[in-house]
Motif scaffolding. Structure first.
Motif, PDB file in Angstrom:
ATOM      1  N   ARG A   7     -55.263  17.134 -29.759  1.00 63.93           N
ATOM      2  CA  ARG A   7     -54.936  17.321 -28.340  1.00 63.93           C
ATOM      3  C   ARG A   7     -55.972  16.658 -27.429  1.00 63.93           C
ATOM      4  NH1 ARG A   7     -50.633  20.637 -27.941  1.00 63.93           N
ATOM      5  NH2 ARG A   7     -50.279  22.228 -29.541  1.00 63.93           N
ATOM      6  N   ASP A   8     -56.520  15.544 -27.890  1.00 64.98           N
ATOM      7  CA  ASP A   8     -57.512  14.803 -27.113  1.00 64.98           C
ATOM      8  C   ASP A   8     -56.786  13.695 -26.352  1.00 64.98           C
ATOM      9  OD1 ASP A   8     -59.561  13.133 -26.170  1.00 64.98           O
ATOM     10  OD2 ASP A   8     -60.876  13.632 -27.860  1.00 64.98           O
ATOM     11  N   VAL A   9     -56.440  13.967 -25.109  1.00 71.08           N
ATOM     12  CA  VAL A   9     -55.631  13.047 -24.316  1.00 71.08           C
ATOM     13  C   VAL A   9     -56.324  11.701 -24.134  1.00 71.08           C
ATOM     14  CG1 VAL A   9     -54.635  12.645 -22.028  1.00 71.08           C
ATOM     15  CG2 VAL A   9     -54.419  14.900 -23.108  1.00 71.08           C
ATOM     16  N   GLU A  10     -57.592  11.705 -23.738  1.00 66.33           N
ATOM     17  CA  GLU A  10     -58.299  10.456 -23.469  1.00 66.33           C
ATOM     18  C   GLU A  10     -58.460   9.622 -24.736  1.00 66.33           C
ATOM     19  OE1 GLU A  10     -61.967  11.080 -21.451  1.00 66.33           O
ATOM     20  OE2 GLU A  10     -61.026  11.960 -19.672  1.00 66.33           O
ATOM     21  N   GLN A  11     -58.762  10.274 -25.863  1.00 64.23           N
ATOM     22  CA  GLN A  11     -58.922   9.547 -27.111  1.00 64.23           C
ATOM     23  C   GLN A  11     -57.594   8.962 -27.588  1.00 64.23           C
ATOM     24  OE1 GLN A  11     -61.830   8.880 -28.356  1.00 64.23           O
ATOM     25  NE2 GLN A  11     -61.080   7.730 -30.125  1.00 64.23           N
ATOM     26  N   ALA A  12     -56.532   9.716 -27.441  1.00 66.71           N
ATOM     27  CA  ALA A  12     -55.206   9.222 -27.828  1.00 66.71           C
ATOM     28  C   ALA A  12     -54.847   7.975 -27.032  1.00 66.71           C
ATOM     29  CB  ALA A  12     -54.159  10.313 -27.622  1.00 66.71           C
ATOM     30  N   GLN A  13     -55.137   8.015 -25.736  1.00 66.12           N
ATOM     31  CA  GLN A  13     -54.850   6.847 -24.903  1.00 66.12           C
ATOM     32  C   GLN A  13     -55.721   5.663 -25.298  1.00 66.12           C
ATOM     33  OE1 GLN A  13     -55.501   8.668 -21.043  1.00 66.12           O
ATOM     34  NE2 GLN A  13     -53.306   8.957 -20.724  1.00 66.12           N
ATOM     35  N   ALA A  14     -56.993   5.921 -25.581  1.00 69.80           N
ATOM     36  CA  ALA A  14     -57.903   4.839 -25.968  1.00 69.80           C
ATOM     37  C   ALA A  14     -57.486   4.205 -27.293  1.00 69.80           C
ATOM     38  CB  ALA A  14     -59.336   5.373 -26.060  1.00 69.80           C
ATOM     39  N   GLU A  15     -57.074   5.019 -28.255  1.00 70.57           N
ATOM     40  CA  GLU A  15     -56.665   4.497 -29.563  1.00 70.57           C
ATOM     41  C   GLU A  15     -55.369   3.702 -29.453  1.00 70.57           C
ATOM     42  OE1 GLU A  15     -58.491   4.399 -32.011  1.00 70.57           O
ATOM     43  OE2 GLU A  15     -59.988   5.967 -31.686  1.00 70.57           O
ATOM     44  N   MET A  16     -54.448   4.164 -28.616  1.00 70.02           N
ATOM     45  CA  MET A  16     -53.203   3.417 -28.419  1.00 70.02           C
ATOM     46  C   MET A  16     -53.487   2.073 -27.763  1.00 70.02           C
ATOM     47  SD  MET A  16     -49.943   3.106 -28.724  1.00 70.02           S
ATOM     48  CE  MET A  16     -49.172   4.708 -29.010  1.00 70.02           C
ATOM     49  N   ARG A  17     -54.342   2.066 -26.763  1.00 72.27           N
ATOM     50  CA  ARG A  17     -54.683   0.817 -26.088  1.00 72.27           C
ATOM     51  C   ARG A  17     -55.346  -0.157 -27.064  1.00 72.27           C
ATOM     52  NH1 ARG A  17     -54.812  -0.412 -20.928  1.00 72.27           N
ATOM     53  NH2 ARG A  17     -54.730   1.776 -20.287  1.00 72.27           N
ATOM     54  N   ARG A  18     -56.236   0.348 -27.899  1.00 73.83           N
ATOM     55  CA  ARG A  18     -56.908  -0.497 -28.882  1.00 73.83           C
ATOM     56  C   ARG A  18     -55.884  -1.107 -29.849  1.00 73.83           C
ATOM     57  NH1 ARG A  18     -60.161   3.051 -30.415  1.00 73.83           N
ATOM     58  NH2 ARG A  18     -61.833   2.464 -28.995  1.00 73.83           N
ATOM     59  N   HIS A  19     -54.980  -0.287 -30.316  1.00 74.44           N
ATOM     60  CA  HIS A  19     -53.956  -0.748 -31.256  1.00 74.44           C
ATOM     61  C   HIS A  19     -53.068  -1.828 -30.634  1.00 74.44           C
ATOM     62  CE1 HIS A  19     -50.507  -0.870 -33.868  1.00 74.44           C
ATOM     63  NE2 HIS A  19     -49.736  -0.259 -32.979  1.00 74.44           N
ATOM     64  N   LEU A  20     -52.551  -1.572 -29.443  1.00 72.36           N
ATOM     65  CA  LEU A  20     -51.625  -2.527 -28.836  1.00 72.36           C
ATOM     66  C   LEU A  20     -52.323  -3.795 -28.372  1.00 72.36           C
ATOM     67  CD1 LEU A  20     -49.210  -0.173 -26.874  1.00 72.36           C
ATOM     68  CD2 LEU A  20     -48.846  -1.308 -29.064  1.00 72.36           C
ATOM     69  N   ASN A  21     -53.598  -3.706 -28.010  1.00 68.72           N
ATOM     70  CA  ASN A  21     -54.359  -4.915 -27.689  1.00 68.72           C
ATOM     71  C   ASN A  21     -54.473  -5.809 -28.920  1.00 68.72           C
ATOM     72  OD1 ASN A  21     -54.778  -4.418 -24.973  1.00 68.72           O
ATOM     73  ND2 ASN A  21     -56.754  -3.419 -25.278  1.00 68.72           N
ATOM     74  N   HIS A  22     -54.660  -5.193 -30.086  1.00 65.52           N
ATOM     75  CA  HIS A  22     -54.711  -5.942 -31.341  1.00 65.52           C
ATOM     76  C   HIS A  22     -53.387  -6.648 -31.598  1.00 65.52           C
ATOM     77  CE1 HIS A  22     -54.655  -5.715 -36.016  1.00 65.52           C
ATOM     78  NE2 HIS A  22     -54.921  -6.921 -35.604  1.00 65.52           N
ATOM     79  N   VAL A  23     -52.281  -5.930 -31.454  1.00 65.28           N
ATOM     80  CA  VAL A  23     -50.952  -6.522 -31.671  1.00 65.28           C
ATOM     81  C   VAL A  23     -50.703  -7.644 -30.667  1.00 65.28           C
ATOM     82  CG1 VAL A  23     -48.465  -6.072 -31.618  1.00 65.28           C
ATOM     83  CG2 VAL A  23     -50.020  -4.414 -32.671  1.00 65.28           C
ATOM     84  N   GLU A  24     -51.074  -7.414 -29.406  1.00 64.81           N
ATOM     85  CA  GLU A  24     -50.888  -8.436 -28.375  1.00 64.81           C
ATOM     86  C   GLU A  24     -51.678  -9.696 -28.705  1.00 64.81           C
ATOM     87  OE1 GLU A  24     -51.388  -9.021 -23.535  1.00 64.81           O
ATOM     88  OE2 GLU A  24     -52.395  -7.367 -24.545  1.00 64.81           O
ATOM     89  N   ASP A  25     -52.903  -9.533 -29.157  1.00 62.10           N
ATOM     90  CA  ASP A  25     -53.731 -10.696 -29.513  1.00 62.10           C
ATOM     91  C   ASP A  25     -53.070 -11.526 -30.602  1.00 62.10           C
ATOM     92  OD1 ASP A  25     -55.628 -10.005 -27.662  1.00 62.10           O
ATOM     93  OD2 ASP A  25     -56.993  -9.060 -29.101  1.00 62.10           O
ATOM     94  N   GLU A  26     -52.528 -10.849 -31.619  1.00 63.14           N
ATOM     95  CA  GLU A  26     -51.891 -11.558 -32.726  1.00 63.14           C
ATOM     96  C   GLU A  26     -50.638 -12.301 -32.250  1.00 63.14           C
ATOM     97  OE1 GLU A  26     -52.975 -11.966 -35.719  1.00 63.14           O
ATOM     98  OE2 GLU A  26     -54.698 -10.620 -35.636  1.00 63.14           O
ATOM     99  N   LEU A  27     -49.849 -11.649 -31.396  1.00 64.21           N
ATOM    100  CA  LEU A  27     -48.635 -12.267 -30.897  1.00 64.21           C
ATOM    101  C   LEU A  27     -48.938 -13.482 -30.026  1.00 64.21           C
ATOM    102  CD1 LEU A  27     -45.624 -12.445 -30.411  1.00 64.21           C
ATOM    103  CD2 LEU A  27     -45.829 -10.667 -28.675  1.00 64.21           C
ATOM    104  N   MET A  28     -49.873 -13.347 -29.108  1.00 59.25           N
ATOM    105  CA  MET A  28     -50.185 -14.447 -28.208  1.00 59.25           C
ATOM    106  C   MET A  28     -50.793 -15.627 -28.966  1.00 59.25           C
ATOM    107  SD  MET A  28     -48.942 -13.395 -25.430  1.00 59.25           S
ATOM    108  CE  MET A  28     -49.521 -14.594 -24.247  1.00 59.25           C
TER     109      MET A  28
END
Length: 239
Positions: free
Chosen positions: A211-232
């Motif tokens: 139930r760590d809202v800030e950590q959940a958001q940070a981990e999601m952002r980290r994950h999707l930034n990785h996917v975005e980097d690979e796609l671009m």
């Protein structure tokens, strides 16, 4: 007779348009189950990947619902939703793709925070099941991509906000079409990258479980930034 050659990578758009016209015209009423992907492939004489792309486009239009393990069903929607969104420009513009991915990140970061705040034990169990399936199928591209989408949709459902779920379904279908148009980023074909993505999903799950809202958001952002980097990177190589 004048014949204009049809580009092979646009066949799925023509199939989607044909099915769309049958839905709009009432030949395929709301609730009607479409033939299986295999049967449609045989009817249209195209490959399975082409048919999956056509179905993904219909889903992005809001015309059909794809139920896991059950098939595709025609949805009941308002006339205003019948007009197919035109995203062809996304396939030729890196800037437009970047905007689409930026929108996805904003939505999914919000979803992760909401899920952390509102998730139930049943939501956690559902997410854990997805992680287990992903782990057992690392390196299998088609299955890996399917489980990835399943994880993000399950997380969206854990927000207990139907609008967030609908928004994710729509934007995910459009991202999927963009990736296919660029011949796809083969993230899940590489076992090392697939393993890294699994750990990123696990980190999101752990934060939601805590139930760590800030950590959940940070981990999601980290994950999707990785996917975005690979796609671009992939799109720049092809441009």
């Amino acid at each position: 007779m004048e014949v204009t050659r049809i580009a092979a990578n646009k066949i799925y758009e023509q199939i989607a348009e044909q099915i769309k016209q049958q839905i709009v015209g009432g030949k395929l009423p709301p609730g009607h189950k479409l033939p299986s992907t295999r049967e449609l492939t045989e009817r249209y004489q195209v490959g399975r990947s082409t048919m999956r792309e056509a179905l993904s486009m219909l889903k992005a239009m809001g015309l059909i619902e794809i139920r896991q393990g059950e098939g595709c069903y025609v949805r009941s929607i308002e006339d205003i939703e019948m007009e197919a969104p035109r995203f062809e420009f996304l396939f030729t513009s890196l800037e437009a793709v970047a905007e689409l991915l930026e929108a996805r990140i904003s939505l999914e970061v919000a979803n992760a925070g909401l899920a952390a705040a509102k998730r139930t034990d049943e939501d956690l169990a559902a997410l854990q099941n997805v992680l287990s399936d992903m782990d057992s199928e690392l390196g299998t591209e088609a299955v890996g991509e399917k489980q990835d989408m399943r994880f993000h949709l399950t997380l969206a459902k854990a927000t207990h906000n139907s609008i967030m779920v609908k928004l994710l379904e729509t934007i995910s279908a459009q991202v999927e079409l963009t990736i296919r148009e660029t011949r796809r980023v083969r993230l899940y074909a590489n076992k090392a990258i697939a393993s890294q993505l699994w750990h990123e999903h696990k980190a999101i799950f752990d934060a939601v479980a805590a139930r760590d809202v800030e950590q959940a958001q940070a981990e999601m952002r980290r994950h999707l930034n990785h996917v975005e980097d690979e796609l671009m990177k992939s799109m720049r190589r092809k441009s």
